[in-house]
Design an enzyme around this catalytic site. Structure first.
Site, short mmCIF file in Angstrom:
data_model
loop_
_atom_site.label_atom_id
_atom_site.label_comp_id
_atom_site.label_asym_id
_atom_site.label_seq_id
_atom_site.Cartn_x
_atom_site.Cartn_y
_atom_site.Cartn_z
N GLU A 41 -0.15 -3.16 4.47
CA GLU A 41 -1.14 -2.05 5.14
C GLU A 41 -0.93 -1.33 6.07
O GLU A 41 -0.73 -1.82 7.09
CB GLU A 41 -2.49 -3.22 4.62
CG GLU A 41 -2.72 -2.93 3.21
CD GLU A 41 -3.86 -1.27 2.73
OE1 GLU A 41 -3.81 -0.77 3.86
OE2 GLU A 41 -4.29 -0.95 1.47
N ASP A 42 -1.66 -0.22 5.83
CA ASP A 42 -1.93 0.85 7.43
C ASP A 42 -3.26 1.00 8.22
O ASP A 42 -3.54 0.88 8.54
CB ASP A 42 -0.95 1.82 6.98
CG ASP A 42 -2.31 2.52 6.32
OD1 ASP A 42 -1.72 2.60 5.22
OD2 ASP A 42 -2.34 3.78 6.51
N LYS B 26 -11.09 -1.78 -1.05
CA LYS B 26 -10.35 -2.28 -0.21
C LYS B 26 -12.05 -2.30 0.88
O LYS B 26 -12.51 -0.92 0.86
CB LYS B 26 -9.40 -2.07 0.41
CG LYS B 26 -7.72 -1.93 -0.20
CD LYS B 26 -6.72 -1.18 0.16
CE LYS B 26 -5.23 -0.90 -0.41
NZ LYS B 26 -4.70 -0.07 -0.66
N SER C 8 -2.58 0.79 -4.40
CA SER C 8 -2.46 1.93 -3.29
C SER C 8 -3.99 2.12 -3.98
O SER C 8 -4.31 1.64 -4.66
CB SER C 8 -1.10 3.10 -3.74
OG SER C 8 -2.21 4.80 -3.11
N ALA C 9 -4.75 2.70 -3.61
CA ALA C 9 -6.35 2.92 -3.05
C ALA C 9 -5.98 4.78 -4.53
O ALA C 9 -7.29 4.99 -4.57
CB ALA C 9 -7.70 3.71 -2.43
N ASP D 295 0.83 -0.78 0.08
CA ASP D 295 0.00 0.20 -0.34
C ASP D 295 1.22 1.30 0.12
O ASP D 295 2.47 0.94 -0.02
CB ASP D 295 -1.17 0.54 2.12
CG ASP D 295 -1.34 0.99 1.07
OD1 ASP D 295 -2.14 1.41 1.18
OD2 ASP D 295 -1.95 1.80 2.61
N LEU D 296 -0.04 2.26 0.01
CA LEU D 296 1.12 3.68 -0.40
C LEU D 296 1.19 4.81 0.82
O LEU D 296 1.99 4.59 1.76
CB LEU D 296 1.01 4.44 -1.70
CG LEU D 296 1.66 5.57 -1.59
CD1 LEU D 296 3.74 5.72 -1.57
CD2 LEU D 296 1.55 6.13 -3.01
N ASP D 297 -0.08 5.47 0.86
CA ASP D 297 -0.14 6.09 2.09
C ASP D 297 -0.09 5.26 3.73
O ASP D 297 -0.87 4.26 3.34
CB ASP D 297 -1.72 6.74 2.25
CG ASP D 297 -1.73 7.58 3.02
OD1 ASP D 297 -0.93 8.33 3.67
OD2 ASP D 297 -2.73 7.41 3.69
N LYS E 139 -8.27 6.96 5.83
CA LYS E 139 -7.07 6.62 5.36
C LYS E 139 -8.04 4.63 4.65
O LYS E 139 -8.44 4.15 4.65
CB LYS E 139 -5.87 6.46 6.42
CG LYS E 139 -5.74 7.42 7.28
CD LYS E 139 -4.11 7.39 8.07
CE LYS E 139 -4.09 8.09 8.85
NZ LYS E 139 -3.06 7.78 9.26
N THR F 30 1.44 10.30 2.53
CA THR F 30 0.20 11.22 2.42
C THR F 30 -0.73 11.67 3.28
O THR F 30 -1.40 12.84 2.22
CB THR F 30 -0.02 10.66 1.21
OG1 THR F 30 0.05 9.66 0.87
CG2 THR F 30 1.14 11.05 0.04
P1 B16 Z 1 -6.29 9.79 -3.91
P2 B16 Z 1 -3.62 4.37 -0.24
C1 B16 Z 1 -5.50 6.33 -0.68
O1 B16 Z 1 -3.74 5.46 -0.46
C2 B16 Z 1 -5.54 7.34 1.40
O2 B16 Z 1 -5.16 6.50 1.97
C3 B16 Z 1 -7.29 8.08 1.20
O3 B16 Z 1 -7.08 9.02 1.84
C4 B16 Z 1 -7.16 8.48 -0.15
O4 B16 Z 1 -7.93 9.05 -0.29
C5 B16 Z 1 -7.40 8.09 -1.09
O5 B16 Z 1 -5.36 6.87 -1.06
C6 B16 Z 1 -7.68 8.18 -2.76
O6 B16 Z 1 -6.15 9.22 -3.27
O7 B16 Z 1 -7.84 11.14 -4.12
O8 B16 Z 1 -5.50 10.59 -4.18
O9 B16 Z 1 -6.87 9.49 -5.30
O10 B16 Z 1 -3.34 3.94 1.78
O11 B16 Z 1 -4.34 3.29 -0.83
O12 B16 Z 1 -2.09 4.28 -0.86
MG MG Z 2 -2.46 3.45 3.55
#
Ligand code: B16
Ligand code: MG
Length: 220
Positions: free
Chosen positions: A171-172, A147, A116-117, A11-13, A47, A19
């Site tokens: 994942e976090d 997810k 990542s989402a 996962d990223l964030d 998150k 982020t």
């Molecule tokens: P975007 P992850 C997620 O990242 C974030 O944790 C979440 O807060 C955010 O809304 C989502 O990505 C979508 O991001 O608006 O840039 O498409 O944890 O899945 O890496």
């Molecule tokens: Mg995350």
């Protein structure tokens, strides 16, 4: 290569970088403009949650109802602010142990993917200067279910040519751990043990990632 696991899907964030702080600033600005209460505690609930679903969480504190069209405008506005904020990210913003782990996995011949989402994941990865480590980065725009559905992790495994059981997911977020569990992968949670139920192991940060230990825990 004679490893039990053959790939690691990140996962990223919250795992490789934080982020969440930039998401917080961009959502805060939008919420203030709309006169809606928003704080860091509410931000915690965002998150791993998609942009559209994040807006719905924020609008729980609104007395006004928004049309679909208005919601699209609001998420676009938030994203414009968010994109401006992440432009200045640098490699300094990789979380502890991230670079070392990616290097090690690459050297050892593991496949590496990103699940990542975030639709902005590629920009972040580029700014962190780690794009060369990844064999595949899932384009979340092509993923139908967010997810905790396992689709994003299963897509990553398929694209790197691995049976999910030979993959570790990192994942976090609780929804992310559920996604990894449902994908049939070994789940490494990063963060707080109590809020990452179902993880096979929970670590504080990527410095604590112990591949050999995880390999000794599984038998195929
Ligand atoms: P975007 P992850 C997620 O990242 C974030 O944790 C979440 O807060 C955010 O809304 C989502 O990505 C979508 O991001 O608006 O840039 O498409 O944890 O899945 O890496
Ligand atoms: Mg995350």
């Amino acid at each position: 290569m004679n490893h039990v696991f053959k790939g690691v899907i990140f996962d990223l964030d919250g795992v490789l970088t934080d982020t969440a702080e930039y998401h917080y600033q961009a959502w805060k600005r939008l919420a203030e403009k709309l006169g809606i209460y928003f704080d860091r505690k509410i931000n915690e609930r965002l998150k791993g949650v998609s942009r559209r679903d994040s807006l719905d969480v924020i609008l729980e504190n609104s007395t006004k109802t928004y049309t679909l069209e208005e919601k699209v405008k609001l998420t676009d506005e938030k994203n414009t602010d968010y994109v401006a904020l992440i432009q200045n990210m640098t490699a300094e913003e990789l979380l502890p142990g991230g670079k070392e782990l990616l290097k090690f996995l690459k050297q050892e011949g593991y496949k590496i993917a990103l699940a990542s989402a975030s639709k902005n994941a590629f920009t972040v990865i580029k700014n962190l200067d780690i794009e060369d480590y990844f064999d595949y980065i899932v384009d979340v725009a092509k993923v139908k279910k967010g997810k905790p559905d396992p689709e994003i992790f299963l897509t990553a495994a398929m694209e790197i040519g691995l049976d999910p059981k030979f993959c570790i997911g990192v994942e976090d977020a609780q929804a992310g751990i559920q996604a990894i569990n449902q994908a049939g992968m070994f789940a490494v949670g990063v963060g707080d043990k109590d809020s990452l139920k179902g993880a096979d192991v929970v670590i504080q940060n990527l410095n604590d990632f112990q591949l050999e230990e995880y390999e000794s825990k599984v038998m195929f």
